[in-house]
Design a protein around this motif. Structure first.
Motif, short mmCIF file in Angstrom:
data_model
loop_
_atom_site.label_atom_id
_atom_site.label_comp_id
_atom_site.label_asym_id
_atom_site.label_seq_id
_atom_site.Cartn_x
_atom_site.Cartn_y
_atom_site.Cartn_z
N MET A 174 0.83 -1.21 0.00
CA MET A 174 0.00 0.00 0.00
C MET A 174 0.86 1.26 0.00
N PRO A 175 0.24 2.43 -0.24
CA PRO A 175 0.99 3.69 -0.23
C PRO A 175 1.54 4.00 1.16
N TRP A 176 2.49 4.91 1.22
CA TRP A 176 3.14 5.25 2.49
C TRP A 176 2.17 5.90 3.47
N GLN A 177 1.08 6.50 2.95
CA GLN A 177 0.03 7.03 3.80
C GLN A 177 -1.21 6.15 3.67
N PRO A 178 -1.99 5.97 4.75
CA PRO A 178 -3.21 5.17 4.64
C PRO A 178 -4.19 5.84 3.68
N SER A 204 5.88 4.66 -3.66
CA SER A 204 4.80 5.58 -3.33
C SER A 204 5.32 6.86 -2.68
N TYR A 205 6.53 6.80 -2.09
CA TYR A 205 7.11 8.00 -1.48
C TYR A 205 7.57 8.99 -2.55
N ASN A 206 7.82 8.49 -3.74
CA ASN A 206 8.50 9.27 -4.77
C ASN A 206 7.57 9.66 -5.91
N THR A 207 6.27 9.80 -5.63
CA THR A 207 5.31 10.16 -6.66
C THR A 207 5.11 11.67 -6.68
N TYR A 208 4.50 12.14 -7.75
CA TYR A 208 4.27 13.57 -7.92
C TYR A 208 2.78 13.81 -8.12
N CYS A 209 2.11 14.27 -7.08
CA CYS A 209 0.67 14.55 -7.17
C CYS A 209 0.49 16.05 -7.39
N GLU A 210 0.54 16.80 -6.30
CA GLU A 210 0.45 18.26 -6.41
C GLU A 210 1.80 18.91 -6.13
N GLU A 211 2.85 18.09 -6.10
CA GLU A 211 4.17 18.60 -5.79
C GLU A 211 4.86 19.12 -7.05
N THR A 212 5.86 19.97 -6.85
CA THR A 212 6.60 20.52 -7.97
C THR A 212 7.47 19.44 -8.62
N CYS A 213 7.77 19.62 -9.88
CA CYS A 213 8.58 18.65 -10.63
C CYS A 213 10.06 18.88 -10.35
N THR A 214 10.51 18.41 -9.21
CA THR A 214 11.92 18.53 -8.87
C THR A 214 12.44 17.18 -8.41
N ALA A 215 13.74 16.99 -8.54
CA ALA A 215 14.36 15.75 -8.07
C ALA A 215 14.26 15.68 -6.56
N LYS A 216 13.99 14.49 -6.04
CA LYS A 216 13.83 14.34 -4.59
C LYS A 216 14.24 12.95 -4.17
N ILE A 226 5.59 10.19 9.45
CA ILE A 226 4.18 10.56 9.28
C ILE A 226 3.34 9.34 8.90
N GLY A 227 3.85 8.54 7.95
CA GLY A 227 3.10 7.40 7.47
C GLY A 227 2.82 6.37 8.55
N ILE A 228 3.83 6.01 9.32
CA ILE A 228 3.64 5.01 10.39
C ILE A 228 2.64 5.52 11.41
N TYR A 231 -0.95 5.39 9.94
CA TYR A 231 -1.48 4.03 9.82
C TYR A 231 -1.96 3.52 11.17
N ILE A 232 -1.20 3.80 12.21
CA ILE A 232 -1.61 3.37 13.55
C ILE A 232 -2.90 4.09 13.96
N SER A 233 -3.00 5.38 13.61
CA SER A 233 -4.21 6.14 13.93
C SER A 233 -5.41 5.64 13.13
N ALA A 234 -5.15 5.05 11.95
CA ALA A 234 -6.23 4.58 11.08
C ALA A 234 -6.74 3.19 11.47
N GLY A 235 -6.14 2.57 12.49
CA GLY A 235 -6.65 1.28 12.95
C GLY A 235 -5.71 0.11 12.77
N PHE A 236 -4.54 0.35 12.20
CA PHE A 236 -3.56 -0.72 12.05
C PHE A 236 -2.71 -0.80 13.32
N SER A 237 -2.28 -1.99 13.66
CA SER A 237 -1.37 -2.16 14.79
C SER A 237 0.06 -2.13 14.28
#
Length: 459
Positions: A174-178, A204-216, A226-228, A231-237
């Motif tokens: 799955m993506p890095w964010q729930p 999934s960490y390296n995708t470009y949604c609304e971010e600028t087109c720069t190397a990262k 943030i992701g971990i 996910y815990i807040s969303a109900g995953f252990s």
């Protein structure tokens, strides 16, 4: 003519018993004979709930897996682009012979109508675990909230059928964010019940949604934290979470005029943009602007695993370097983000800090080092730095006991050394004092005719 066709079909079934069984009874038919030379190697490895960290490695079989340090991993996942393909049983037999779990990675999320067939394949291939990619279906970017119910029904329909009919552990990539859409996180809650574990996809960490087109960086550490947490807040252990760690980086082609940003102090590499012929929307030209590079190719020096001319981004906890080619007005600049000792260590530490299930290396084949001439150097340097041996002993009490024993032994050694020094000093003083004549205080300060050379020699 009809008799010949029937005869041919009959012979095909006769010489393909496993295929016949899967067609006639895909879920409950008997498994084919064990393909391993040792029949015990077909038995499943069921150590998922032993409390230790899971150290998984993905492979596309492009490297010699027998050179891996198998004592430093727990599971191997074979990349499988086509679930219907006939995989060789060699890797499964070898993994089980090492006491490690075997499974495969399903790239395309199966439709509900294909779930029964997928479950049959998982069982017939004697998988202990199976990783199913849901990233492409869930999407890395936001969806409209009205699609939540549709997404839940689609994913749960497929996963519930598969999970009900297999003994293997079901891992969801799955993506890095729930997946939450406009503050609606019902999808995450539904998947938490279906997935035995979640693998955070490094891509999934390296995708470009609304971010600028720069190397990262391939994986920014701030996103890991943030992701971990989310996910815990969303109900995953925490015991359901597996951090995907890339052993690769990307070389980006920059645009003319790119320079160091005054605010961050880092070089900013802008990527080319392309316009979609249908929608007319401009997107980042990732295909034409970046090249994937394995860690062995980028680093270029073992065992240091770092470049002397690289810069380390404290914000992203990742190294990068800037190169250029050409001269005059024809200079082309490149920016490479990659992994090294510092960035990998930070990711390994996050696994223990958040006490999550473990890690998944993308991929074991990326550990291949272009300049290594012997298998010994490959084994001792590239694989030994993975720190899998440390992570695989994830029992904190065991580590504490081991460290206490080591500390006790060290303390005893230091104590004996100090005691030896003290005794040696005392004995020397005793011997020295016995052989020396004692004089009255200030005896030699009395300059009289009784002062002789014998007295001077005793100073």
């Amino acid at each position: 003519m009809q008799f010949r066709i029937f005869h041919f079909v009959f012979l095909s079934f006769l010489y393909s018993p496993s295929l016949t069984l899967r067609i006639l009874n895909p879920l409950h038919g008997p498994k084919p004979d064990c393909p391993c030379s040792n029949k015990d190697h077909c038995k499943p490895v069921t150590d998922w709930n032993d409390g230790l960290k899971e150290i998984m490695v993905i492979t596309n079989r492009s490297s010699d897996y027998q050179l891996w340090m198998w004592n430093s991993l727990t599971t191997v996942l074979e990349w499988n682009d086509d679930i219907n393909s006939t995989l060789t049983d060699e890797l499964m037999c070898y993994a089980h012979s090492q006491g490690k779990k075997y499974g495969f990675y399903i790239k395309d999320f199966p439709k509900p109508s294909e779930a029964t067939k997928v479950a049959a394949e998982i069982s017939f291939k004697r998988a202990d675990v199976v990783a199913i990619n849901i990233v492409d279906y869930l999407g890395n970017c936001s969806h409209a909230a009205q699609h939540v119910d549709q997404i839940i029904n689609y994913t749960v329909s497929s996963l519930s059928v598969i999970k009900k009919n297999i003994e293997a552990k079901l891992l969801c990539v799955m993506p890095w964010q729930p997946p939450c859409y406009q503050m609606n996180c019902d999808v995450s809650a539904a998947l938490a019940k279906q997935c035995d574990a979640v693998i955070f996809s490094p891509e999934s960490y390296n995708t470009y949604c609304e971010e600028t087109c720069t190397a990262k960086p391939t994986v920014s550490f701030s996103k890991i934290t943030i992701g971990i947490t989310e996910y815990i807040s969303a109900g995953f252990s925490p015991s359901q979470l597996l951090l995907g760690i890339p052993w690769h980086g990307y070389n980006y082609t920059c645009q003319p005029g790119d320079h160091i940003d005054d605010w961050t102090g880092h070089f900013v590499c802008n990527l080319n943009k392309v316009k979609d012929n249908v929608t007319g929307v401009e997107t980042c030209d990732l295909k034409g602007s970046r090249l994937k590079m394995s860690i062995g190719t980028v680093v270029g020096k073992v065992p240091e695993m770092g470049l002397l001319d690289s810069t380390f981004s404290k914000t992203d906890q990742s190294p990068f370097r800037v190169d250029q080619s050409g001269s005059g007005n024809q200079i082309q600049q490149y920016m490479t983000w990659f992994e090294d000792i510092g960035s990998l260590l930070v990711k390994y530490q996050a696994v223990n800090k958040f006490n999550i299930k473990g890690t998944v290396i993308f991929s074991g084949d990326d550990l291949t080092y272009d300049h290594v001439k012997t298998s010994d150097e490959f084994d001792n340097h590239m694989w030994s730095w993975m720190l899998h041996t440390i992570l695989s002993t994830g029992d904190a009490k065991k580590e504490e006991r081991t460290s206490n024993i080591a500390g006790t032994v060290a303390g005893v050694g230091v104590g004996m050394f100090l005691l030896g020094c003290l005794l040696g000093t005392l004995i020397s003083c005793i011997i020295f004092r016995r052989n020396r004549k004692l004089h009255a205080p200030f005896k030699h300060d009395q300059m009289t005719e009784e002062y002789t050379d014998d007295d001077h020699n005793q100073l």
